[in-house]
Design an enzyme around this catalytic site. Structure first.
Site, PDB file in Angstrom:
ATOM      1  CD  GLN A 135      -1.166  -0.353   3.642  1.00  0.00           C
ATOM      2  OE1 GLN A 135      -1.316   0.554   4.432  1.00  0.00           O
ATOM      3  NE2 GLN A 135      -1.620  -1.578   3.733  1.00  0.00           N
TER       4      GLN A 135
ATOM      5  CG  HIS B 206      -0.620   5.613   4.046  1.00  0.00           C
ATOM      6  ND1 HIS B 206      -1.691   5.016   3.855  1.00  0.00           N
ATOM      7  CD2 HIS B 206       0.121   5.047   4.783  1.00  0.00           C
ATOM      8  CE1 HIS B 206      -1.596   3.892   4.963  1.00  0.00           C
ATOM      9  NE2 HIS B 206      -0.459   3.916   5.361  1.00  0.00           N
TER      10      HIS B 206
ATOM     11  CD  GLU C 294       1.849   4.247   8.231  1.00  0.00           C
ATOM     12  OE1 GLU C 294       0.696   4.216   8.804  1.00  0.00           O
ATOM     13  OE2 GLU C 294       2.105   3.524   7.261  1.00  0.00           O
TER      14      GLU C 294
ATOM     15  CG  HIS D  65       3.962   1.309   3.824  1.00  0.00           C
ATOM     16  ND1 HIS D  65       3.554   2.400   3.233  1.00  0.00           N
ATOM     17  CD2 HIS D  65       3.255   1.200   4.771  1.00  0.00           C
ATOM     18  CE1 HIS D  65       2.521   2.840   3.584  1.00  0.00           C
ATOM     19  NE2 HIS D  65       2.413   1.904   4.872  1.00  0.00           N
TER      20      HIS D  65
ATOM     21  NE  ARG E 270      -7.024  -3.015   1.498  1.00  0.00           N
ATOM     22  CZ  ARG E 270      -8.195  -2.486   1.300  1.00  0.00           C
ATOM     23  NH1 ARG E 270      -8.920  -2.650   0.368  1.00  0.00           N
ATOM     24  NH2 ARG E 270      -8.825  -2.444   2.565  1.00  0.00           N
TER      25      ARG E 270
END
Length: 300
Positions: free
Chosen positions: A88, A90, A108, A165, A185
Site C-alpha cells: 500500500q 498513503h 506514519e 510499504h 492498496r
C-alpha cells in the site's frame, strides 16, 4: 486530562495477540487497537464521560490547541498481523488536498514491540520507476520489485507519505499516523474476506501519489529518546518520572507496558491519556509509555 477507551477493529490479517493491548476479547482477528483516535470512522469514547474524543474537542477546541472544525491530527494504535498486510501507499499532502479535500496526507511511524517473523517488512522499491511498478501490477509480481527492509525488535521505522510499504507476518507495533486515514492498496494477495469477496484495490490513485524516490528512516528508540519529524514528535518513557505536556497542542500518552492510576482510575496497557497544555502525570516505576505530540506544519 482525559482517559480514552480504545476501539478494536477486526481485519483479515489480524491476531488475538492484541488482546493484551486492551483489544476486544470478542474479536479473534484484531488488526488494530485504536488507542487514541477522533476521526469519524474511529472515535474513541472518553472514560467516565458520555462523549467521544471528537465530541470533547468540538466543545472547546482551543483547550486542545485546535481550531473550530479541526480533528485531532494524530491517530495512535497498536497494530499486529498474523499475515502480511496489503502492499500500500498513503497520500502525500498535495494529493490529499487536491484529490481527497483533506488538509494533509498520511505519514506514519512504527515502533516494533514484536518484530516480523522473517525479520523484514516491505518498504521502498528496488527500481525507482513507476513504470516498473505498473508492469508488476499487471502480473501481480509486486514482491519481486519491492525491498525486503530489515527491522528488529525495539527499532523505529518512519514512513513518509507517498512511500510504498507493508507490515509483514508476526509484527506488533505501536503506530503513530496522521489522521487522514486513507490507504491505497496496490496488492492484497488475492485474499477473500468473510463475505467471499476480494478487497478493493486502488492502483490508479496509488500510482498517482507514489514517490518512488522517498525512503523510510530507521533508528533505535530506547527509553529517554525523542524522535521528531515534520508531522509529530514521540518520546519513549520508562520508569518513575513526571511527564508534562509542554506543547500548545494536546499530547497523547500511551501505555505500551504496565499500568498507571489516575484519580482512582486504572489505565491498562493499550490505553491512552490526553494531556492538555502544561498538564502533568506521574509514570510509575513499572510502566512504559510513549508521549506523542502533533505538529501543525501545514499551517506554516
Amino acid at each position: 486530562m482525559y482517559i480514552l477507551k480504545p476501539e478494536s477493529r477486526e481485519r483479515i490479517w489480524g491476531t488475538p495477540r492484541l488482546h493484551d493491548y486492551y483489544g476486544n476479547q470478542q474479536i479473534d482477528k484484531i488488526g488494530s487497537v485504536y488507542s487514541a483516535s477522533g476521526v469519524s470512522e474511529i472515535d474513541c469514547p472518553v472514560v467516565n464521560e458520555e462523549k467521544t474524543f471528537s465530541e470533547i474537542i468540538a466543545e472547546d477546541p482551543k483547550r486542545f490547541g485546535l481550531k473550530a472544525g479541526d480533528v485531532y491530527p494524530l491517530i495512535i494504535s497498536f497494530t499486529a498481523c498474523d499475515e502480511n498486510l496489503s502492499i500500500q501507499v498513503h497520500p502525500t499532502d498535495d494529493y490529499a488536498q487536491s484529490v481527497e479535500q483533506l488538509p494533509y496526507g498520511k505519514s506514519e511511524a512504527w515502533y516494533f514491540i514484536q518484530p516480523p517473523e522473517k525479520g523484514w517488512i516491505y518498504a521502498e522499491q528496488q527500481v525507482p520507476e513507476k513504470s516498473v511498478l505498473l508492469e508488476a501490477a499487471k502480473k501481480n509480481e509486486y514482491t519481486k520489485i519491492l525491498k525486503e527492509y530489515p527491522v528488529a525488535k525495539h527499532e523505529l521505522i518512519y514512513i513518509p507519505s507517498g512511500t510504498i510499504h507493508a507490515l509483514t507476518k508476526g509484527s506488533l507495533v505501536y503506530e503513530i499516523q496522521q489522521s487522514s486515514d486513507i490507504t491505497y492498496r496496490f496488492y492484497d494477495y488475492d485474499r477473500i474476506d468473510k463475505n467471499g469477496k476480494k478487497r478493493p484495490l486502488h492502483i490508479e490513485k496509488a500510482i498517482e501519489t507514489l514517490h518512488p524516490e522517498k525512503q523510510v528512516e530507521k533508528r533505535t528508540f530506547p527509553p529517554g529518546n525523542i524522535f521528531a519529524q515534520r508531522e509529530f514528535s514521540i518520546q519513549h518513557l520508562k520508569g518513575k518520572q513526571i511527564v508534562e505536556n509542554k506543547s500548545e497542542i494536546a499530547s497523547i500518552l500511551t501505555i505500551i507496558a504496565g499500568q498507571l492510576t489516575i484519580a482512582g482510575e486504572t489505565c491498562q496497557t493499550g490505553q491512552s491519556i490526553v494531556l492538555l497544555k502544561d498538564e502533568m502525570i506521574e509514570l510509575p516505576e513499572t510502566a512504559e509509555a510513549v508521549l506523542a505530540t502533533p505538529i501543525r506544519y501545514w499551517e506554516e
